[in-house]
Design an enzyme around this catalytic site. Sequence first.
Site, short mmCIF file in Angstrom:
data_model
loop_
_atom_site.label_atom_id
_atom_site.label_comp_id
_atom_site.label_asym_id
_atom_site.label_seq_id
_atom_site.Cartn_x
_atom_site.Cartn_y
_atom_site.Cartn_z
N ASP A 13 0.80 -1.22 0.00
CA ASP A 13 0.00 0.00 0.00
C ASP A 13 0.84 1.28 0.00
OD1 ASP A 13 -2.24 -1.68 0.13
OD2 ASP A 13 -2.05 -1.80 2.31
N GLU A 14 1.99 1.21 -0.62
CA GLU A 14 2.87 2.39 -0.69
C GLU A 14 2.41 3.38 -1.76
OE1 GLU A 14 3.91 -0.75 -1.08
OE2 GLU A 14 5.42 -1.23 0.44
N LYS A 16 1.89 1.94 -5.17
CA LYS A 16 2.48 1.34 -6.39
C LYS A 16 1.61 1.61 -7.61
CE LYS A 16 2.52 -2.68 -4.33
NZ LYS A 16 2.21 -2.32 -2.94
N GLY A 17 0.27 1.55 -7.39
CA GLY A 17 -0.66 1.77 -8.49
C GLY A 17 -0.45 3.14 -9.12
N ASN A 38 -5.34 -10.37 -3.71
CA ASN A 38 -5.03 -9.86 -2.36
C ASN A 38 -4.56 -8.41 -2.46
OD1 ASN A 38 -2.76 -10.79 -3.76
ND2 ASN A 38 -1.69 -11.53 -1.94
N GLY A 40 -4.50 -4.44 -3.62
CA GLY A 40 -5.50 -3.40 -3.80
C GLY A 40 -4.79 -2.13 -4.18
N HIS A 41 -5.01 -1.71 -5.41
CA HIS A 41 -4.37 -0.48 -5.88
C HIS A 41 -5.44 0.56 -6.16
CE1 HIS A 41 -0.88 -2.99 -6.38
NE2 HIS A 41 -1.45 -3.70 -7.33
N THR A 42 -5.32 1.71 -5.52
CA THR A 42 -6.25 2.80 -5.79
C THR A 42 -5.57 3.81 -6.69
OG1 THR A 42 -7.24 2.47 -3.64
CG2 THR A 42 -7.75 4.54 -4.74
N ARG A 142 3.01 -29.15 -6.44
CA ARG A 142 2.76 -29.76 -7.75
C ARG A 142 1.36 -30.39 -7.86
NH1 ARG A 142 8.57 -32.40 -7.26
NH2 ARG A 142 7.61 -32.67 -5.21
N GLN A 223 1.96 -6.48 -3.40
CA GLN A 223 2.53 -6.61 -2.06
C GLN A 223 3.87 -5.86 -1.98
OE1 GLN A 223 1.24 -9.71 -3.65
NE2 GLN A 223 -0.60 -8.73 -2.92
N THR A 299 -8.64 -3.69 -0.19
CA THR A 299 -9.19 -5.01 -0.43
C THR A 299 -10.15 -5.44 0.66
OG1 THR A 299 -7.22 -5.62 -1.66
CG2 THR A 299 -8.55 -7.44 -0.83
N GLY A 414 0.24 14.20 -3.30
CA GLY A 414 -1.22 14.14 -3.30
C GLY A 414 -1.67 12.92 -4.07
P1 GDP Z 1 -0.68 0.12 -3.60
O1 GDP Z 1 -1.27 -1.11 -3.03
O2 GDP Z 1 0.80 0.22 -3.35
O3 GDP Z 1 -1.01 0.34 -5.04
O4 GDP Z 1 -1.30 1.33 -2.77
P2 GDP Z 1 -2.85 1.55 -2.35
O5 GDP Z 1 -3.61 2.00 -3.54
O6 GDP Z 1 -3.36 0.39 -1.58
O7 GDP Z 1 -2.68 2.73 -1.29
C1 GDP Z 1 -2.08 3.95 -1.63
C2 GDP Z 1 -3.11 5.11 -1.48
O8 GDP Z 1 -2.40 6.32 -1.42
C3 GDP Z 1 -4.07 5.26 -2.64
O9 GDP Z 1 -5.32 5.62 -2.10
C4 GDP Z 1 -3.49 6.38 -3.47
O10 GDP Z 1 -4.47 7.13 -4.19
C5 GDP Z 1 -2.86 7.22 -2.41
N1 GDP Z 1 -1.66 7.97 -2.81
C6 GDP Z 1 -0.63 7.56 -3.60
N2 GDP Z 1 0.34 8.50 -3.64
C7 GDP Z 1 -0.08 9.52 -2.83
C8 GDP Z 1 0.50 10.76 -2.41
O11 GDP Z 1 1.62 11.12 -2.78
N3 GDP Z 1 -0.25 11.53 -1.54
C9 GDP Z 1 -1.47 11.14 -1.08
N4 GDP Z 1 -2.12 11.93 -0.24
N5 GDP Z 1 -2.02 9.98 -1.45
C10 GDP Z 1 -1.35 9.17 -2.30
P1 IMO Z 2 -0.88 -4.35 -2.17
O1 IMO Z 2 -0.47 -4.88 -3.52
C1 IMO Z 2 -0.97 -4.88 2.16
C2 IMO Z 2 -0.99 -9.02 3.63
C3 IMO Z 2 -2.23 -9.48 4.36
C4 IMO Z 2 -1.62 -10.48 5.33
C5 IMO Z 2 -0.51 -11.12 4.51
C6 IMO Z 2 -0.90 -12.44 3.88
O2 IMO Z 2 -2.16 -3.60 -2.17
O3 IMO Z 2 0.25 -3.62 -1.53
P2 IMO Z 2 -2.46 -13.11 1.83
O4 IMO Z 2 -3.93 -12.93 1.62
O5 IMO Z 2 -1.60 -12.48 0.78
O6 IMO Z 2 -2.09 -14.54 2.08
O7 IMO Z 2 -2.16 -12.35 3.22
O8 IMO Z 2 -0.19 -10.18 3.49
N1 IMO Z 2 -1.22 -8.47 2.29
C7 IMO Z 2 -1.17 -7.16 1.99
N2 IMO Z 2 -1.01 -6.08 2.78
N3 IMO Z 2 -1.09 -4.71 0.82
C8 IMO Z 2 -1.23 -5.79 0.01
O9 IMO Z 2 -1.21 -5.70 -1.33
C9 IMO Z 2 -1.33 -7.08 0.59
N4 IMO Z 2 -1.48 -8.33 0.10
C10 IMO Z 2 -1.41 -9.16 1.14
O10 IMO Z 2 -2.87 -8.41 5.00
O11 IMO Z 2 -1.02 -9.80 6.40
MG MG Z 3 -2.81 -1.73 -1.76
#
Ligand code: GDP
Ligand code: IMO
Ligand code: MG
Length: 428
Positions: A13-14, A16-17, A38, A40-42, A142, A223, A299, A414
């Site tokens: 959730d850094e 990446k999307g 698993n 979730g990219h917003t 396997r 992840q 997610t 942002g």
């Molecule tokens: P991912 O799983 O790494 O793709 O990240 P997620 O989508 O789960 O979570 C990242 C969230 O941060 C999303 O809601 C993005 O819209 C938001 N986001 C990404 N970059 C920035 C930023 O620089 N500032 C802010 N405020 N939000 C951001």
């Molecule tokens: P993105 O791509 C954050 C975490 C779960 C759990 C562990 C194992 O959005 O960054 P799993 O269902 O994969 O066997 O769960 O990994 N986890 C994530 N946490 N972002 C994710 O994906 C994750 N995908 C799995 O919360 O701790």
């Molecule tokens: Mg995510």
Amino acid sequence: MPGIVIVGVQWGDEGKGKATDLLGERTDWVVKFNGGNNAGHTVVIGDEKYALHLLPSGILSPGVNAVIGNGVVIDLEVLFAELGALQARGVDVSRLKVSANAHIITQYHRTLDKVTERFLGKRMIGTTGRGIGPTYADKINRTGIRVQDLFDENILRQKVEGALDQKNHLLVKVFNRRAITVDEVVDDLLSYAERVRPMVCDTGLLLSDALDAGDVVVFEGGQATMLDIDHGTYPFVTSSSATAGGASTGSGVGPNRLDRIVGIVKAYTTRVGSGPFPTELFDEDGDFLRSRGFEFGTTTGRPRRVGWYDAPITRYATRINGITDLVLTKLDILTGLKEIPVCVAYDVDGQRFDEVPVNQTDFHHATPILENFPGWSEDISTARTFEDLPQTAQDYVLALEKMSGTRISVIGVGPARDAVIVRHDLLD
Ligand code: GDP
Ligand code: IMO
Ligand code: MG
């Protein structure tokens, strides 16, 4: 510079999307190489917000060819639900290709994921419950079902029979659940066969040809480093290779084709699910970061655990992945803090560790050694050059860069697509 890998540095959730989307217009291909739904990219584009799980976020960029690589596990119901939802919003998804070797998540994988978690009680991993772990376990064991098996009913039936022979014993005798029949699984999987058939091909060959032709290919990791099956905080990890090495094995492209490794790192830290997290906050600073950063799972909707930035983790990720560039996201969320603590090393039972300890017990016992940096109060969301940032924000970024061992090339200020400061072009 055609092969670019995007990996998460922390626990996911850094953002990446957003990073994939940023490269979108100049990308020809985007391939997801690990994980499944698993993730979730917003992604925010104009007034539109998209939440993607199984599909690579690059699919949102017009003209980009999206690929689901062999390292991914696919829930077919989710695949078609996501495709349908995007189509309904006018996104062209016709160019999606799916690896014939990707493994399939079935009903019994989802069931086993949920019942094993319940069985673990306090020791639960906190998985997303999507069947990810059991599907990868079958792959390694396997006994998995692959996409290509959908096109040979005989083979499919044999493989499902083989898998259920064992799993039904487990489901009925250990977990007290009903047995799953071969027919219900086979019928369900076959109901998708003809719809998926036109998308299926040798994606490794396709991508190698694209790289030979000079196309730009983005390898989008799900992840993150600390959730990687080998290099993460095992056993509190996901079951796939989320680090840069996985981009090669999970797509069928040789490692020498990966020219740039881009690590995505948040200006603070979050984690979903169980496991060690040295900088975790339980006070009002934690509440501040969670509500300002809207740290709730894309997610599962679970509130994310939050903490300060952890420099040894970025250094570790830089080493494990061979990161060439960092994208520092969500710097704007720190606005308003008087002081910003950063973890520079750990204290483990009285001993100082400058690097992430290799021993799991040590990492569980680690408490952060924090250094405070002065904050800023100015709104930074409209900054588009590094010099637009207040001096204290610049100093914070430069300090993180120094500790990470690699350059911070992009800074997120942002959620919007254009809310970034580009210091070094990721495609140069
Ligand atoms: P991912 O799983 O790494 O793709 O990240 P997620 O989508 O789960 O979570 C990242 C969230 O941060 C999303 O809601 C993005 O819209 C938001 N986001 C990404 N970059 C920035 C930023 O620089 N500032 C802010 N405020 N939000 C951001
Ligand atoms: P993105 O791509 C954050 C975490 C779960 C759990 C562990 C194992 O959005 O960054 P799993 O269902 O994969 O066997 O769960 O990994 N986890 C994530 N946490 N972002 C994710 O994906 C994750 N995908 C799995 O919360 O701790
Ligand atoms: Mg995510």
